[in-house]
Write an enzyme that holds these catalytic residues in place. Structure first.
Site, PDB file in Angstrom:
ATOM      1  N   ASP A  13      43.450  42.224  31.497  1.00 41.54           N
ATOM      2  CA  ASP A  13      42.399  43.181  31.826  1.00 41.54           C
ATOM      3  C   ASP A  13      42.236  43.212  33.341  1.00 41.54           C
ATOM      4  O   ASP A  13      41.377  42.549  33.908  1.00 41.54           O
ATOM      5  CB  ASP A  13      41.094  42.735  31.148  1.00 41.54           C
ATOM      6  CG  ASP A  13      40.083  43.864  31.097  1.00 41.54           C
ATOM      7  OD1 ASP A  13      40.455  45.011  31.389  1.00 41.54           O
ATOM      8  OD2 ASP A  13      38.925  43.584  30.769  1.00 41.54           O
TER       9      ASP A  13
ATOM     10  N   CYS B 294       4.492  37.042  45.317  1.00 43.14           N
ATOM     11  CA  CYS B 294       4.792  37.118  43.887  1.00 43.14           C
ATOM     12  C   CYS B 294       5.334  35.770  43.395  1.00 43.14           C
ATOM     13  O   CYS B 294       6.345  35.299  43.908  1.00 43.14           O
ATOM     14  CB  CYS B 294       5.825  38.217  43.652  1.00 43.14           C
ATOM     15  SG  CYS B 294       6.383  38.317  41.951  1.00 43.14           S
TER      16      CYS B 294
ATOM     17  N   CYS C 229       3.054  39.473  39.173  1.00 44.55           N
ATOM     18  CA  CYS C 229       1.999  39.373  40.185  1.00 44.55           C
ATOM     19  C   CYS C 229       1.134  40.627  40.272  1.00 44.55           C
ATOM     20  O   CYS C 229       0.118  40.630  40.957  1.00 44.55           O
ATOM     21  CB  CYS C 229       2.596  39.063  41.558  1.00 44.55           C
ATOM     22  SG  CYS C 229       3.423  40.461  42.304  1.00 44.55           S
TER      23      CYS C 229
ATOM     24  N   CYS D 289       4.353  44.928  39.063  1.00 44.03           N
ATOM     25  CA  CYS D 289       5.137  43.733  38.737  1.00 44.03           C
ATOM     26  C   CYS D 289       4.481  43.002  37.561  1.00 44.03           C
ATOM     27  O   CYS D 289       3.283  42.727  37.596  1.00 44.03           O
ATOM     28  CB  CYS D 289       5.205  42.811  39.942  1.00 44.03           C
ATOM     29  SG  CYS D 289       5.930  41.212  39.585  1.00 44.03           S
TER      30      CYS D 289
ATOM     31  N   LYS E 166      48.072  41.398  27.216  1.00 43.56           N
ATOM     32  CA  LYS E 166      47.673  42.540  28.039  1.00 43.56           C
ATOM     33  C   LYS E 166      46.496  42.099  28.906  1.00 43.56           C
ATOM     34  O   LYS E 166      45.408  41.836  28.398  1.00 43.56           O
ATOM     35  CB  LYS E 166      47.276  43.706  27.135  1.00 43.56           C
ATOM     36  CG  LYS E 166      47.029  44.982  27.901  1.00 43.56           C
ATOM     37  CD  LYS E 166      46.907  46.159  26.932  1.00 43.56           C
ATOM     38  CE  LYS E 166      46.872  47.481  27.686  1.00 43.56           C
ATOM     39  NZ  LYS E 166      45.936  47.503  28.806  1.00 43.56           N
TER      40      LYS E 166
ATOM     41  N   TYR F   9      55.355  41.930  35.825  1.00 39.33           N
ATOM     42  CA  TYR F   9      56.004  42.030  34.525  1.00 39.33           C
ATOM     43  C   TYR F   9      57.054  43.130  34.421  1.00 39.33           C
ATOM     44  O   TYR F   9      57.601  43.349  33.358  1.00 39.33           O
ATOM     45  CB  TYR F   9      54.954  42.211  33.418  1.00 39.33           C
ATOM     46  CG  TYR F   9      54.055  43.410  33.616  1.00 39.33           C
ATOM     47  CD1 TYR F   9      52.793  43.243  34.154  1.00 39.33           C
ATOM     48  CD2 TYR F   9      54.477  44.686  33.273  1.00 39.33           C
ATOM     49  CE1 TYR F   9      51.966  44.328  34.351  1.00 39.33           C
ATOM     50  CE2 TYR F   9      53.666  45.772  33.472  1.00 39.33           C
ATOM     51  CZ  TYR F   9      52.410  45.590  34.010  1.00 39.33           C
ATOM     52  OH  TYR F   9      51.590  46.661  34.218  1.00 39.33           O
TER      53      TYR F   9
ATOM     54  N   GLU G  79      53.766  40.409  25.007  1.00 45.21           N
ATOM     55  CA  GLU G  79      53.127  39.773  26.163  1.00 45.21           C
ATOM     56  C   GLU G  79      51.623  40.051  26.122  1.00 45.21           C
ATOM     57  O   GLU G  79      51.205  41.095  25.623  1.00 45.21           O
ATOM     58  CB  GLU G  79      53.686  40.372  27.476  1.00 45.21           C
ATOM     59  CG  GLU G  79      55.181  40.226  27.657  1.00 45.21           C
ATOM     60  CD  GLU G  79      55.719  41.221  28.701  1.00 45.21           C
ATOM     61  OE1 GLU G  79      55.294  41.153  29.856  1.00 45.21           O
ATOM     62  OE2 GLU G  79      56.549  42.070  28.317  1.00 45.21           O
TER      63      GLU G  79
ATOM     64  N   LYS H 172      45.384  46.720  20.676  1.00 43.67           N
ATOM     65  CA  LYS H 172      44.050  46.372  21.164  1.00 43.67           C
ATOM     66  C   LYS H 172      43.292  45.645  20.072  1.00 43.67           C
ATOM     67  O   LYS H 172      43.198  46.138  18.947  1.00 43.67           O
ATOM     68  CB  LYS H 172      43.280  47.651  21.548  1.00 43.67           C
ATOM     69  CG  LYS H 172      43.850  48.393  22.750  1.00 43.67           C
ATOM     70  CD  LYS H 172      43.450  47.704  24.046  1.00 43.67           C
ATOM     71  CE  LYS H 172      43.889  48.494  25.267  1.00 43.67           C
ATOM     72  NZ  LYS H 172      43.119  49.703  25.496  1.00 43.67           N
TER      73      LYS H 172
ATOM     74  N   CYS I  60       9.646  44.491  43.060  1.00 47.66           N
ATOM     75  CA  CYS I  60       8.255  44.118  43.257  1.00 47.66           C
ATOM     76  C   CYS I  60       8.023  43.974  44.752  1.00 47.66           C
ATOM     77  O   CYS I  60       8.812  43.385  45.460  1.00 47.66           O
ATOM     78  CB  CYS I  60       7.985  42.783  42.560  1.00 47.66           C
ATOM     79  SG  CYS I  60       6.504  41.959  43.166  1.00 47.66           S
TER      80      CYS I  60
HETATM   81 ZN   LIG Z   1       5.755  40.363  41.579  1.00 44.78          ZN
END
Ligand SMILES: [Zn+2]
Length: 665
Positions: A118, A427, A407, A404, A116, A224, A114, A310, A422
């Protein structure tokens, strides 16, 4: 309608809805449209509203019930939940097969293979067909009780028609890949950290203290294993048994007569994995016969009759050419590694996220380093680790900017936060993201306001905030590069049309940090205009159901900014609707749609006055405590209702809390 009639109509509706739930969520084969389904559900809600005594815990309306909790109770599992040993290659698989052969001394062994998933392992319990308890795996012996949250998973039936008196089953809760990607985008937009993989996202979604949050995440499940209640002779028969009961089972499974067939399945499945709507990290190989499983037995924590194969992790090694920092709408700075292009699970990758400053420091990633990159949750690649042995000494450490990069404004990191931001009020990078967000589908839905146009508007210095959009002229737009008459007219028309959007959409479009679509809807319904919302103190906002301290603080800070005031003034002059139109619906209020029960005497508040307050706040007073009761207001000398409320875990309010909630204090 008389009660008997209601009872039979309710039974019929519930059965009908359950059948459609199964067709839609379990079998993926709906027979009716969403509208027709909603119609059935509304009819059920209406009827249950008129006959509250007839509401049953397995009614489809009861999926999302209950209030946020302080923490989770623990549940001791009836038997240890075993975890599987892993095989990372065919050789380890062959060793497993030999061990099985030795114990079974030459008996024929069939395997069932079957996928697996996640996700997150859970155990569900049904008593007389009713879903009564759900728990996480925890450490295998003790898990967390997450019944209320699992009820919100639509593919888990609350009621099984032909179940044994007691049934305990095991399965895997997961977030489908597409929803995982969407959830992460949403979180990024709201300035929250992204989930690293679907399993973390599923766990984070299921382990929410507020089941309403879980309900908002489209979790799914595959069952299951039958742990109690039946003993099918083989694993294949167990899956068929679960299917017959109406539980959701992965349709993919392969019976294999020998080891070669198992290896063939492993090879065949590998290329199919990426095309599945859910993430898998391998295959589970089980001895099919339960008699043989018992003969093989188990070690302390893992069975001898099963193994997880795996697949090799989807990783690759490449060189970091540079590290750049991107600025998001809320000013969040995200470092990104620019890579020598490399093939990774079928695509060519040339950038990978480094998440934040701490991650760079922890992994010690430098420019020029050889690094291992991986598709995190198989969606966005991330840098996993540095190949230290490959260092030549010419690698340069990356200095996280304190200004930043776009800006030049100062960058700050609030205590306890991983994200640096920032602080620039104008900006351009933030402005660009904010404008895109403003015009996005869930926001003001301005057709034609895409990245290219926004960039051009910023370069031409035509727009300094969202308010300026409404004052753009045809001439302005025609000056932009490659802007034709027709598309200019279309853009102006869709900007103009956006003035009519409902308040909740505008509020979301403003891009206030932490304010997603849900919070915007709640705030719009409660305050009904931006002017009203702008003057509310953070402490008061915090009292609004579903508005947490982070949202409250952020909203109140947003409206205090001079920049915000200027923008709102522009929106007002442009004729954008800053308030809900029409009369407030009579039920709008802090208790909208809530059912309250009163018990005991209230000091200085006659019962009639309390009822009046509840009605004005949009709530409803009922006489008996049921599972549908939202609050029990407890006065002095409370009666038996208090005990009943405790039994059903109905939240209680003191007189003071009640007055605060309805805004009378
Ligand atoms: Zn900025």
């Amino acid at each position: 309608m008389r009660e008997e009639e209601a009872r039979s109509e309710l039974a019929r509706l519930r059965q009908e809805i359950r059948r459609h739930d199964r067709l839609y969520y379990v079998l993926d084969a709906p027979e009716i449209s969403d509208e027709e389904y909603d119609g059935l559900l509304r009819r059920l809600e209406e009827l249950e509203g008129r006959f509250p005594a007839l509401v049953t815990p397995d009614s489809p309306t009861q999926r999302v019930a209950g209030q946020p909790r302080e923490g989770f109770q623990t549940v001791r599992h009836s038997r240890v939940l075993l975890s599987l040993e892993d095989a990372f290659n065919l050789q380890e698989l062959a060793q497993f097969h030999q061990r099985v052969g030795r114990v079974l001394a030459g008996d024929e062994t069939e395997y069932l293979v079957e996928p697996k998933i996640d996700g997150l392992t859970v155990v569900l319990r049904y008593r007389d067909g009713l879903f009564v308890q759900g728990a996480t795996r925890g450490d295998g012996t003790v898990g967390e009780e997450v019944t209320a949250n699992l009820r919100a998973v639509r593919s888990i039936p609350l009621h099984l028609e032909e179940a044994p008196p007691f049934l305990e089953v095991r399965g895997e809760v997961f977030l489908p890949r597409a929803d995982f990607a969407r959830l992460n985008e949403e979180r990024q937009r709201e300035g929250l950290p992204r989930f690293a993989n679907p399993r973390n996202a599923a766990a984070g979604s299921l382990r929410q203290l507020d089941p309403r949050v879980t309900a908002g995440r489209p979790l799914d499940i595959f069952l299951y294993e039958v742990r109690e209640g039946a003993e099918p002779p083989t694993q294949a028969a167990a899956l068929e048994f679960l299917e017959r009961l109406g539980l959701k089972v992965n349709p993919l499974r392969w019976p294999c007569a020998d080891l070669e067939q198992v290896e063939q399945v492993i090879r065949d499945f590998a290329p199919r994995r990426d095309g599945l709507p859910y993430a898998t990290d391998g295959l589970v190989i089980k001895v099919n016969s339960l008699a043989q499983q018992r003969e093989l037995g188990e070690r302390s924590r893992s069975p001898r009759w099963a193994i997880a194969y795996k697949y090799p992790a989807q990783e690759a090694t490449t060189t970091v050419r540079d590290i750049v920092v991107q600025v998001g709408r809320t000013g969040a700075l995200t470092p990104t590694a620019l890579l020598d292009p490399v093939r990774l699970s079928g695509t060519v990758v040339s950038r990978a996220t480094l998440h934040n400053e701490d991650q760079i420091r922890e992994k010690d990633v430098r420019i020029g380093d050889q690094v291992v990159v991986r598709k995190a949750g198989e969606i966005i690649p991330e840098v996993v680790s540095v190949v230290r042995e490959a260092r030549t000494g010419r690698e340069r450490p990356f200095v996280f900017p304190d200004r930043c990069p776009v800006c030049g404004a100062e960058v700050v990191r609030e205590p306890g936060e991983a994200v640096a931001r920032c602080t620039g009020v104008s900006c351009p990078a933030q402005l660009r993201e904010r404008l895109l967000h403003f015009g996005s589908r869930g926001g003001m839905d301005i057709d034609g306001l895409g990245p290219v146009v926004v960039e051009a508007l910023l370069v031409a210095d035509l727009v300094h905030d969202a308010g300026d959009l409404y004052f753009l002229t045809r001439e302005d737009l025609l000056k932009l590069p490659r802007k034709a008459e027709k598309s200019a007219a279309n853009l102006l028309a869709s900007i103009a049309a956006s003035r009519e959007r409902p308040l909740a959409r505008l509020l979301f479009a403003l891009g206030i940090r932490h304010v997603g679509e849900r919070a915007a809807t709640v705030l719009a319904a409660r305050y009904r205009s931006l002017d009203a919302l702008a003057v509310v103190a953070a402490e008061e906002l915090r009292q609004v159901p579903e508005i947490g301290p982070a949202i409250a603080a952020s909203v109140s800070a947003f409206f205090r900014q001079e920049q915000t005031r200027r923008m709102l003034e522009k929106l007002r002059r442009a004729g954008v609707h800053l308030a809900e139109r029409g009369e407030a619906p009579p039920r709008a209020g802090p208790l909208q749609g809530k059912q309250l029960v009163l018990t005991g005497t209230m000091r200085e508040l006659p019962r009639a006055a309390a009822e009046e307050l509840i009605a004005r706040a949009g709530g409803r007073v009922t006489s008996t405590v049921t599972r549908r009761t939202d609050y029990l207001v407890v006065g002095e000398d409370p009666g038996s209702k208090l005990a009943r409320a405790r039994e059903l875990a109905v939240p209680q309010l003191t007189q003071e809390e009640f007055l605060r909630l309805v805004g009378k204090e």
